[in-house]
Design a protein around this motif. Structure first.
Motif, PDB file in Angstrom:
ATOM      1  N   ASP A 183      42.479  34.706  45.120  1.00  0.00           N
ATOM      2  CA  ASP A 183      41.615  35.845  44.824  1.00  0.00           C
ATOM      3  C   ASP A 183      40.176  35.408  45.003  1.00  0.00           C
ATOM      4  O   ASP A 183      39.728  34.464  44.330  1.00  0.00           O
ATOM      5  N   HIS A 213      40.221  36.552  35.335  1.00  0.00           N
ATOM      6  CA  HIS A 213      41.635  36.572  34.948  1.00  0.00           C
ATOM      7  C   HIS A 213      42.329  35.383  35.570  1.00  0.00           C
ATOM      8  O   HIS A 213      41.855  34.843  36.578  1.00  0.00           O
ATOM      9  N   THR A 258      39.735  33.255  37.476  1.00  0.00           N
ATOM     10  CA  THR A 258      38.685  33.722  38.383  1.00  0.00           C
ATOM     11  C   THR A 258      37.408  33.939  37.578  1.00  0.00           C
ATOM     12  O   THR A 258      37.448  34.217  36.378  1.00  0.00           O
ATOM     13  N   GLU A 316      34.254  36.380  38.184  1.00  0.00           N
ATOM     14  CA  GLU A 316      33.890  37.444  39.114  1.00  0.00           C
ATOM     15  C   GLU A 316      33.004  38.519  38.488  1.00  0.00           C
ATOM     16  O   GLU A 316      33.429  39.663  38.314  1.00  0.00           O
ATOM     17  N   GLU A 341      33.189  36.151  43.553  1.00  0.00           N
ATOM     18  CA  GLU A 341      34.356  35.672  42.791  1.00  0.00           C
ATOM     19  C   GLU A 341      34.937  34.404  43.407  1.00  0.00           C
ATOM     20  O   GLU A 341      35.187  34.334  44.608  1.00  0.00           O
TER      21      GLU A 341
END
Ligand code: GLY
Ligand code: MN
Length: 356
Positions: free
Chosen positions: A226, A290, A317, A319, A333
């Motif tokens: 991510d 998360h 993460t 972000e 992120e």
């Protein structure tokens, strides 16, 4: 019984006369390696995948050590689970009450009479919070593929291309570079669309003077990456530059804070204060981050609702974003791993503002 199933029995404190049903695809994959449809029925001394003809051979290949039971006309998943539980003297079935629909639960209760049902209380997800080396390697590889794809995309971005064209190119590059799938729906948001945190790529053309946010990730070995980068096509306005600098400062400050023992909520608070103090109170309306694993959003969360301390071998993460309707937005992120010495980013794409 494999190590993860043994751990599940321990974490759930499963009694000798209790059984487990696993319906959630990510938990089935974590516990057995199986990626098809169906469910797992298990308990002390037994573990089985119950599925249909389409997946029986796949289950045998992916999950050696599990019995594979096949449904057929008139014999449902729940009936096979019921027989298995009866053979092993199960009196109480622990199930995923955040996954099973009301209708399925009614069918299960009917097919498995005379037993109690109780919540599994997310015991698999509790184990999944801490990643092993193989999982970390998969996530890092997924991040590397994502970064390489983004790097190659930069050479293609031209004014007049649509957000959708950029999305398709980025996704193609990730797949070409070895992604087995996408971790989630790619976000491409240009200009005023940047104020939508989860913008759907549209037919809008990107123009000089606009920022473009890309939020995307590859999947590798069943694990997600991510990452988000916002770039500028030509010189940005002074206001957008200030927003970018604020988000970057919040992002880097919080990433530098990552360490085992740091409370998730406190890290989120720091980002929120930086953004509020810069004059953007209320314009950062989601959590700071998360965990990432088989699912794109896992626990723990960097949010005001999470008081857990970070632990070694978790992923997280960072972000932060600022979203201003009518103007645009910025999000940056990284996916990071928590090590004994602090956070280690798995995303190595440039964060200083890139002006194309
Ligand atoms: N990358 C999408 C999200 O975290 O919501
Ligand atoms: Mn994310």
């Amino acid at each position: 019984m494999n190590e993860r199933m043994n751990k599940l029995l321990q974490t759930a404190a499963l009694g000798k006369d209790e059984g487990i049903l696993i319906h959630k695809p990510s938990n089935m994959f974590y516990l057995s390696g199986y990626t098809g449809e169906g469910l797992i029925a298990a308990g002390h001394g037994f573990q089985a995948i119950i599925t249909d003809f389409r997946y029986t051979e796949q289950a045998e290949r992916q999950a050696p050590g599990f019995d594979v039971l096949m449904v057929e006309k008139g014999v449902s998943h729940a009936m096979l689970a019921s027989e298995l539980f009866a053979q092993h003297g199960v009196k109480c079935v622990r199930y995923e009450d955040d996954e099973v629909t009301v209708r399925s639960f009614e069918a299960i209760k009917e097919a498995i009479p005379g037993v109690e049902f109780a919540s599994l209380k997310n015991a698999p997800e509790t184990i999944r919070r801490i990643k092993d080396q193989h999982e970390l390697d998969c996530i890092e590889e997924a991040c590397n593929i994502s970064c390489k794809a983004f790097d190659q995309l930069l050479g293609f971005i031209k004014p007049g291309m649509t957000e959708k064209q950029l999305q398709i190119k980025l996704e193609f590059l990730m797949l070409e570079l070895g992604a087995e799938a996408l971790a989630f729906n790619t976000i491409v948001a240009s200009g005023v669309n940047g104020s939508l945190p989860h913008a759907i790529p549209s037919d809008k053309k990107v123009e000089m003077g606009e920022m473009i946010t890309f939020d995307f990730g590859a999947k590798k070995g069943g694990y997600c990456a991510d990452m988000t980068r916002t770039i500028s096509l030509g010189q940005p306005s002074a206001e957008m530059k200030k927003i970018y600098d604020t988000v970057l400062y919040a992002q880097q400050t919080c990433e530098d804070m990552l360490a085992p023992g740091k409370v998730c909520k406190d890290i989120d608070t720091v980002a929120r204060k930086i953004i509020d103090d810069a004059g953007y109170a209320g314009r950062f309306g989601h959590g700071l981050g998360h965990s990432v694993g088989i699912d794109i959003h896992e626990d723990p969360r960097l949010s005001q609702l999470c008081e857990d301390p970070l632990e070694v071998n978790q992923t997280i993460t960072v972000e932060p974003g600022i979203y201003v309707p009518g103007l645009g937005g910025v999000r940056i992120e990284d996916t990071c791993a928590i090590t004994e010495n602090g956070g280690r980013t798995l995303v190595h794409a440039q964060k200083a503002l890139l002006i194309l």
